[in-house]
Design an enzyme around this catalytic site. Structure first.
Site, mmCIF file in Angstrom:
data_model
loop_
_atom_site.group_PDB
_atom_site.id
_atom_site.type_symbol
_atom_site.label_atom_id
_atom_site.label_comp_id
_atom_site.label_asym_id
_atom_site.label_seq_id
_atom_site.Cartn_x
_atom_site.Cartn_y
_atom_site.Cartn_z
ATOM 1 N N SER A 61 40.770 32.196 -60.198
ATOM 2 C CA SER A 61 39.796 33.129 -60.999
ATOM 3 C C SER A 61 40.960 33.664 -61.736
ATOM 4 C CB SER A 61 39.317 34.124 -60.253
ATOM 5 O OG SER A 61 38.859 35.002 -61.242
ATOM 6 N N GLY A 70 25.979 26.838 -53.666
ATOM 7 C CA GLY A 70 26.167 28.141 -54.633
ATOM 8 C C GLY A 70 26.022 27.872 -56.185
ATOM 9 N N TYR A 71 26.230 28.864 -56.950
ATOM 10 C CA TYR A 71 26.173 28.367 -58.349
ATOM 11 C C TYR A 71 27.077 27.444 -59.126
ATOM 12 C CZ TYR A 71 26.375 30.155 -63.285
ATOM 13 O OH TYR A 71 26.660 30.100 -64.858
ATOM 14 N N LYS A 114 41.990 35.771 -54.013
ATOM 15 C CA LYS A 114 42.396 34.538 -54.855
ATOM 16 C C LYS A 114 43.932 34.394 -55.023
ATOM 17 C CE LYS A 114 38.289 33.602 -55.486
ATOM 18 N NZ LYS A 114 37.589 32.335 -54.757
ATOM 19 N N ASP A 166 27.649 24.948 -46.127
ATOM 20 C CA ASP A 166 27.300 26.204 -46.713
ATOM 21 C C ASP A 166 26.818 27.136 -45.674
ATOM 22 O OD1 ASP A 166 26.226 28.525 -48.428
ATOM 23 O OD2 ASP A 166 26.991 27.370 -50.148
ATOM 24 N N ASN A 167 27.274 28.159 -45.492
ATOM 25 C CA ASN A 167 26.404 29.030 -44.537
ATOM 26 C C ASN A 167 25.153 29.978 -45.192
ATOM 27 O OD1 ASN A 167 27.672 31.318 -46.115
ATOM 28 N ND2 ASN A 167 28.455 32.181 -44.039
ATOM 29 N N PHE A 201 34.856 25.863 -52.497
ATOM 30 C CA PHE A 201 34.196 27.019 -53.378
ATOM 31 C C PHE A 201 33.727 28.150 -52.519
ATOM 32 C CE2 PHE A 201 32.772 23.294 -55.906
ATOM 33 C CZ PHE A 201 33.082 23.617 -57.310
ATOM 34 N N ASN A 243 24.979 33.616 -49.577
ATOM 35 C CA ASN A 243 24.630 34.032 -50.888
ATOM 36 C C ASN A 243 23.816 32.883 -51.674
ATOM 37 O OD1 ASN A 243 24.976 35.953 -52.969
ATOM 38 N ND2 ASN A 243 26.523 34.748 -54.009
ATOM 39 N N TYR A 275 38.708 41.382 -53.473
ATOM 40 C CA TYR A 275 38.322 40.021 -53.910
ATOM 41 C C TYR A 275 39.294 39.349 -54.756
ATOM 42 C CZ TYR A 275 36.281 36.571 -56.736
ATOM 43 O OH TYR A 275 35.936 35.098 -57.360
ATOM 44 N N TYR A 287 39.238 29.907 -63.005
ATOM 45 C CA TYR A 287 37.984 29.937 -63.843
ATOM 46 C C TYR A 287 38.155 31.205 -64.713
ATOM 47 C CZ TYR A 287 36.021 27.286 -59.953
ATOM 48 O OH TYR A 287 35.808 26.487 -58.860
ATOM 49 N N THR A 323 41.049 36.490 -62.654
ATOM 50 C CA THR A 323 41.262 37.692 -62.370
ATOM 51 C C THR A 323 42.714 37.927 -61.612
ATOM 52 O OG1 THR A 323 40.717 39.556 -60.707
ATOM 53 C CG2 THR A 323 40.447 37.268 -59.914
HETATM 54 P P1 NAD Z 1 28.267 31.761 -55.091
HETATM 55 O O1 NAD Z 1 28.414 33.045 -54.214
HETATM 56 O O2 NAD Z 1 27.118 31.252 -55.881
HETATM 57 O O3 NAD Z 1 28.553 30.435 -54.178
HETATM 58 C C1 NAD Z 1 29.363 30.500 -53.102
HETATM 59 C C2 NAD Z 1 28.865 29.664 -52.086
HETATM 60 O O4 NAD Z 1 29.860 29.822 -50.656
HETATM 61 C C3 NAD Z 1 27.597 30.433 -51.171
HETATM 62 O O5 NAD Z 1 26.483 29.299 -51.510
HETATM 63 C C4 NAD Z 1 27.688 31.088 -50.051
HETATM 64 O O6 NAD Z 1 26.696 30.898 -49.427
HETATM 65 C C5 NAD Z 1 28.786 29.940 -49.663
HETATM 66 N N1 NAD Z 1 29.859 30.682 -48.552
HETATM 67 C C6 NAD Z 1 30.490 31.990 -48.653
HETATM 68 N N2 NAD Z 1 31.186 32.178 -47.591
HETATM 69 C C7 NAD Z 1 31.023 31.149 -46.679
HETATM 70 C C8 NAD Z 1 31.356 30.730 -45.578
HETATM 71 N N3 NAD Z 1 32.224 31.712 -44.886
HETATM 72 N N4 NAD Z 1 31.024 29.545 -44.835
HETATM 73 C C9 NAD Z 1 30.203 28.597 -45.797
HETATM 74 N N5 NAD Z 1 29.545 28.926 -46.801
HETATM 75 C C10 NAD Z 1 30.234 30.163 -47.269
HETATM 76 O O7 NAD Z 1 29.462 31.818 -55.965
HETATM 77 P P2 NAD Z 1 29.896 30.984 -57.207
HETATM 78 O O8 NAD Z 1 29.851 31.792 -58.394
HETATM 79 O O9 NAD Z 1 29.481 29.800 -57.308
HETATM 80 O O10 NAD Z 1 31.573 30.956 -56.857
HETATM 81 C C11 NAD Z 1 32.188 29.720 -56.342
HETATM 82 C C12 NAD Z 1 33.610 30.181 -56.097
HETATM 83 O O11 NAD Z 1 34.274 30.343 -57.460
HETATM 84 C C13 NAD Z 1 33.936 31.278 -55.261
HETATM 85 O O12 NAD Z 1 35.144 30.988 -54.753
HETATM 86 C C14 NAD Z 1 34.361 32.208 -56.438
HETATM 87 O O13 NAD Z 1 35.192 33.420 -55.733
HETATM 88 C C15 NAD Z 1 35.090 31.644 -57.570
HETATM 89 N N6 NAD Z 1 34.792 31.931 -58.970
HETATM 90 C C16 NAD Z 1 33.613 32.449 -59.429
HETATM 91 C C17 NAD Z 1 33.520 33.064 -60.397
HETATM 92 C C18 NAD Z 1 32.108 33.637 -61.049
HETATM 93 O O14 NAD Z 1 32.307 34.396 -62.003
HETATM 94 N N7 NAD Z 1 31.121 32.958 -60.622
HETATM 95 C C19 NAD Z 1 34.603 33.360 -61.123
HETATM 96 C C20 NAD Z 1 35.756 32.861 -60.773
HETATM 97 C C21 NAD Z 1 35.959 32.295 -59.466
#
Ligand code: NAD
Ligand code: UDP
Length: 339
Positions: A125, A10-11, A154, A31-32, A81, A35, A150, A178, A127
């Site tokens: 987060s 992920g990101y 958290k 990772d599954n 993550f 997303n 959501y 974050y 949040t």
């Molecule tokens: P993202 O969706 O890009 O990455 C999350 C990854 O987790 C994805 O690759 C998705 O395929 C994988 N995933 C989700 N459920 C899964 C499961 N059951 N099994 C295996 N893989 C799974 O999101 P991101 O922006 O990189 O966020 C990463 C983390 O940071 C998350 O926990 C998110 O809640 C948290 N976060 C993100 C933000 C933001 O604004 N991006 C802000 C605060 C917190």
């Protein structure tokens, strides 16, 4: 030393994998891909010269997680993550969000306990603060009732970590709260890959400038802020990734002061939506086509971090100037269009 990164395709995960590898850690990702896109592995390899180990696993499946840990006995720490993260979708699909986000954390901690893996860093987060009464928010600022399922996952995940830490004295659990992560790796090899129409400001903005979207809507100019638009603390994703490396080091070096800790990870500076748009225009020379519309339901007015604790305890501080972050997201958007 090997770190297990869940959601590492992920990101934020992918940027963290890069920083871990560049700091001498080995990485295994699960990772599954619900997303994310497996091609991200190519980007990581391009930057670091190393292709991290990867397994396609659903972390919400307890047996699969047990099996994973039984086969990776050299893992010394986990960064978790993996989660679903779309606020609006979570209101429509609360059960999916609770099941995915809570079960995956509980499965990971349960397997860590069983296989003697002691160290966990978790993605929380800002949040959890909701609309705080006093700004900036410190870690002492009371959490507020979450606005969405959501956000609630958290808060609940933090509570699970706190309660587990009370009885599992050998475990070290650390949550990073974050603020608003934005940006892309300066190499343009990895960045944010939003699915469909973006909900977040920056991908919507860059897609508008790229001509993919017609116009950016600024949600509200009647907030109690200097220019009326809402204020957030935008943290560069590479700075954020670095915070995970120092958090992992803190746990591995036994420098943590308690076996459950949490830190704000932001810049310490709030920027309004309009300020961000104008900073983007200055940084890139591009014009942003935007219009002011009504407030978005569920949005808070303003939040930014007091990062004193992370600065002092983690020795971490955000360092990428906002103009550089915005130039990087624009470079990334152009890279996506030329592919
Ligand atoms: P993202 O969706 O890009 O990455 C999350 C990854 O987790 C994805 O690759 C998705 O395929 C994988 N995933 C989700 N459920 C899964 C499961 N059951 N099994 C295996 N893989 C799974 O999101 P991101 O922006 O990189 O966020 C990463 C983390 O940071 C998350 O926990 C998110 O809640 C948290 N976060 C993100 C933000 C933001 O604004 N991006 C802000 C605060 C917190
Ligand atoms: N925002 C906006 N237009 C958009 C998307 C977001 O004006 O198309 C505003 C939103 O109201 C908030 C800020 O930008 O004040 C950041 O929103 P985002 O969804 O990126 O993150 P959030 O703070 O909601 O997690």
């Amino acid at each position: 030393m090997k770190v297990f990164v869940t959601g590492g395709i992920g990101y934020i995960g992918s940027h963290t994998v890069v920083e871990l590898q560049q700091n001498g850690f080995e990485v295994v990702i699960a990772d599954n891909l619900c997303n994310s896109n497996i091609k991200v592995l190519d980007g990581i390899e391009q930057i670091t010269g190393v292709r991290p180990e990867f397994e396609k696993i659903d972390l919400a499946d307890a047996e699969k997680v047990q099996d994973f840990f039984s086969r990776h006995r050299d893992v010394v720490a986990v960064i978790h993550f993996a989660a679903l993260k779309a606020v609006g979708e979570s209101v429509q699909k609360p059960l999916e969000y609770y099941k995915n986000n809570l079960n995956s954390l509980m499965n990971v901690i349960t397997a860590m306990r069983e296989f003697g893996v002691k160290n966990l860093v978790f993605s929380s987060s800002c949040t959890v603060y909701g609309q705080a009464d006093i700004l900036p928010v410190t870690e002492q600022t009371p959490r507020k009732q979450a606005e969405s399922p959501y956000g609630n996952t958290k808060a609940m995940c933090e509570d699970i970590m706190r309660d587990v830490a009370k009885v599992e004295k050998e475990m070290n659990l650390l949550a990073l709260r974050y603020f608003n992560p934005i940006g892309a790796h300066p190499s343009s090899c990895i960045g944010e890959l939003p699915n469909g129409v973006p909900n977040n400001l920056i991908p919507y903005l860059t897609q508008t400038v790229a001509g993919i979207r017609e116009q950016l809507s600024v949600f509200g100019d009647d907030y109690n802020t200097p220019d009326g638009s809402a204020i957030r603390d935008y943290i560069d994703v590479v700075d954020l990734a670095r915070a995970h490396v120092v958090a992992i080091r803190r746990l591995l070096d036994g420098k943590n002061k308690a076996n459950y800790e949490y830190f704000n990870i932001g810049t310490g500076t709030g920027l309004s939506v309009l300020e961000l748009i104008h900073a983007f225009e200055r940084a890139t020379g591009e014009k942003v086509n935007y219009k002011i519309v009504g407030r978005r339901a569920g949005d808070i007015e303003k939040v930014w971090a007091d990062t004193t604790l992370a600065n002092r305890e983690l020795g971490w501080k955000a360092s990428v100037p906002i103009e550089e972050t915005l130039a990087n997201v624009w470079k990334w958007q152009k890279h996506l269009m030329n592919k």
